[in-house]
Design a protein around this motif. Structure first.
Motif, PDB file in Angstrom:
ATOM      1  N   ASP A 261      16.659  -3.478  14.542  1.00 24.97           N
ATOM      2  CA  ASP A 261      15.310  -2.965  14.280  1.00 24.97           C
ATOM      3  C   ASP A 261      15.278  -2.245  12.924  1.00 24.97           C
ATOM      4  O   ASP A 261      16.059  -1.327  12.683  1.00 24.97           O
ATOM      5  N   ALA A 262      14.389  -2.667  12.048  1.00 24.34           N
ATOM      6  CA  ALA A 262      14.276  -2.059  10.720  1.00 24.34           C
ATOM      7  C   ALA A 262      12.944  -1.330  10.564  1.00 24.34           C
ATOM      8  O   ALA A 262      12.452  -1.152   9.450  1.00 24.34           O
ATOM      9  N   GLY A 263      12.385  -0.877  11.691  1.00 23.40           N
ATOM     10  CA  GLY A 263      11.058  -0.273  11.651  1.00 23.40           C
ATOM     11  C   GLY A 263      10.958   0.953  10.760  1.00 23.40           C
ATOM     12  O   GLY A 263       9.971   1.132  10.043  1.00 23.40           O
ATOM     13  N   VAL A 264      11.985   1.804  10.790  1.00 24.38           N
ATOM     14  CA  VAL A 264      11.941   3.016   9.961  1.00 24.38           C
ATOM     15  C   VAL A 264      11.949   2.649   8.489  1.00 24.38           C
ATOM     16  O   VAL A 264      11.156   3.174   7.685  1.00 24.38           O
ATOM     17  N   MET A 265      12.822   1.712   8.110  1.00 23.94           N
ATOM     18  CA  MET A 265      12.885   1.324   6.704  1.00 23.94           C
ATOM     19  C   MET A 265      11.633   0.549   6.297  1.00 23.94           C
ATOM     20  O   MET A 265      11.170   0.661   5.154  1.00 23.94           O
ATOM     21  N   ARG A 266      11.085  -0.237   7.214  1.00 26.17           N
ATOM     22  CA  ARG A 266       9.824  -0.931   6.900  1.00 26.17           C
ATOM     23  C   ARG A 266       8.719   0.081   6.618  1.00 26.17           C
ATOM     24  O   ARG A 266       7.884  -0.128   5.733  1.00 26.17           O
ATOM     25  N   ALA A 267       8.700   1.171   7.370  1.00 25.45           N
ATOM     26  CA  ALA A 267       7.693   2.206   7.127  1.00 25.45           C
ATOM     27  C   ALA A 267       7.889   2.832   5.745  1.00 25.45           C
ATOM     28  O   ALA A 267       6.928   3.055   4.999  1.00 25.45           O
ATOM     29  N   ALA A 268       9.147   3.097   5.387  1.00 23.06           N
ATOM     30  CA  ALA A 268       9.436   3.677   4.077  1.00 23.06           C
ATOM     31  C   ALA A 268       9.056   2.713   2.955  1.00 23.06           C
ATOM     32  O   ALA A 268       8.459   3.104   1.942  1.00 23.06           O
ATOM     33  N   GLU A 269       9.389   1.432   3.135  1.00 25.09           N
ATOM     34  CA  GLU A 269       9.021   0.445   2.122  1.00 25.09           C
ATOM     35  C   GLU A 269       7.504   0.341   2.006  1.00 25.09           C
ATOM     36  O   GLU A 269       6.956   0.206   0.894  1.00 25.09           O
ATOM     37  N   GLY A 270       6.819   0.430   3.138  1.00 32.61           N
ATOM     38  CA  GLY A 270       5.361   0.363   3.108  1.00 32.61           C
ATOM     39  C   GLY A 270       4.759   1.486   2.287  1.00 32.61           C
ATOM     40  O   GLY A 270       3.783   1.290   1.551  1.00 32.61           O
ATOM     41  N   LEU A 271       5.344   2.685   2.411  1.00 30.66           N
ATOM     42  CA  LEU A 271       4.864   3.814   1.605  1.00 30.66           C
ATOM     43  C   LEU A 271       5.121   3.572   0.123  1.00 30.66           C
ATOM     44  O   LEU A 271       4.272   3.869  -0.731  1.00 30.66           O
ATOM     45  N   ALA A 272       6.294   3.022  -0.182  1.00 32.56           N
ATOM     46  CA  ALA A 272       6.603   2.720  -1.585  1.00 32.56           C
ATOM     47  C   ALA A 272       5.629   1.687  -2.139  1.00 32.56           C
ATOM     48  O   ALA A 272       5.112   1.831  -3.267  1.00 32.56           O
ATOM     49  N   ARG A 273       5.345   0.630  -1.375  1.00 29.71           N
ATOM     50  CA  ARG A 273       4.407  -0.403  -1.830  1.00 29.71           C
ATOM     51  C   ARG A 273       3.010   0.178  -2.006  1.00 29.71           C
ATOM     52  O   ARG A 273       2.256  -0.237  -2.903  1.00 29.71           O
ATOM     53  N   ARG A 274       2.664   1.144  -1.148  1.00 31.84           N
ATOM     54  CA  ARG A 274       1.352   1.792  -1.270  1.00 31.84           C
ATOM     55  C   ARG A 274       1.247   2.554  -2.591  1.00 31.84           C
ATOM     56  O   ARG A 274       0.222   2.497  -3.278  1.00 31.84           O
ATOM     57  N   VAL A 275       2.316   3.272  -2.946  1.00 34.07           N
ATOM     58  CA  VAL A 275       2.330   3.997  -4.220  1.00 34.07           C
ATOM     59  C   VAL A 275       2.192   3.016  -5.379  1.00 34.07           C
ATOM     60  O   VAL A 275       1.424   3.245  -6.332  1.00 34.07           O
TER      61      VAL A 275
END
Length: 295
Positions: A261-275
């Motif tokens: 499960d990579a859910g935590v890292m996916r959330a972090a990547e999502g924040l980076a992509r948002r920035v």
């Protein structure tokens, strides 16, 4: 002689592992200490060391001008403190609540205390039970400065560093939440890293020294990045967030290839992509803090 014939220096309510450590530190400092726990029997060792075992919470708080509370959460604290007999006995006395909970709960308890004539300080313990009574202990408090000054001589028996963070009562709990956020996010990252490493044939012991090296990078970064966040400088010179997002994608790919499960890292990547999507691709990853805080 009854319990109430001679006042204790301090009462400790709650005798879980941390509460027992607190009471033990007071006893080691030679302070007359009264203890009480909702579950009977937890005070046996402390009583053998010289503590006074109260028969009830009311008797316990009436025994001392200062009561230190350390239970699992504020629901448990309320169940003890907000009973009529206990509340009446606390009038004019001081409660230092070292129970972990949220800033809003601390503020709510302070309102209750003011309404019932109870003097109140809120706080948190930032180090493990083994540090209590030693120079390694760390405590934080918030609330009226005069109460902090008045009870500091007794509280100093707990050892280590005790910092008064200001009079706004929720401030200690806010620090506690923010610091625990760092700790548990890091622990979640380490647990995930161990799972990925094991899937690639690397043992936890093999990874550990390199993980410690990564961890050692963080403390100086915290100070450097804090200055930038407070000044509005999110410069990504040397490590733009576009590079961060790329490395996160590699972690996600490797994890999910092993069924992890990579859910935590996916959330972090999502924040980076948002920035990046907001036009801040040349900024550093810490720009995420500013984006998260937008209302």
């Amino acid at each position: 002689m009854s319990l109430l014939d001679e006042q204790s220096a301090v009462t400790v309510l709650g005798l879980g592992p941390m509460g027992r450590a607190l009471a033990g530190a007071f006893l080691d400092a030679g302070l007359r200490t009264t203890v009480w726990n909702r579950t009977p029997g937890r005070d046996r060792e402390l009583v053998e060391r010289g503590a006074i075992g109260a028969r009830s919470a009311r008797e316990a708080v009436a025994a001392s001008d200062l009561t230190v509370v350390c239970v699992v959460n504020y629901d448990a604290a309320d169940a003890v403190l907000r009973r009529d007999a206990v509340t009446d006995a606390l009038k004019g006395r001081t409660v230092v609540n070292l129970t972990a909970d949220t800033p809003d709960r601390a503020r709510d308890t302070a309102v209750w205390a003011a309404e019932h004539g109870v003097r109140y300080l809120d706080g948190a313990i930032m180090t493990p039970t083994t540090t209590i009574g030693t120079p390694a202990a760390v405590f934080i408090l918030s609330g009226p400065e005069e109460l902090h000054r008045e009870h500091r001589p007794v509280l100093d028996a707990l050892g280590g560093t005790l910092t008064h963070l200001g009079e706004e009562i929720g401030r200690a709990a806010a620090y506690d939440i923010a610091l625990l956020d760092i700790f548990w996010t890091a622990m979640a990252g380490y647990a995930h890293a161990l799972a990925v490493a094991r899937a690639e044939g690397i043992t936890a012991r093999e990874l550990a020294p390199f993980a410690q090296g990564i961890g050692a990078i963080m403390p100086p970064l915290f100070g450097e990045l804090a200055e930038g966040v407070d000044s509005g400088d999110f410069s990504g010179e040397g490590n733009p967030i576009t590079s961060s997002a790329s490395s996160m994608a590699h972690i996600i790919h490797t994890s999910e290839a092993h069924g992890i499960d990579a859910g935590v890292m996916r959330a972090a990547e999502g924040l980076a992509r948002r920035v990046i999507g907001l036009g801040h691709g040349t900024d550093g990853f810490i720009r995420v803090a500013e984006v998260l805080g937008r209302r």
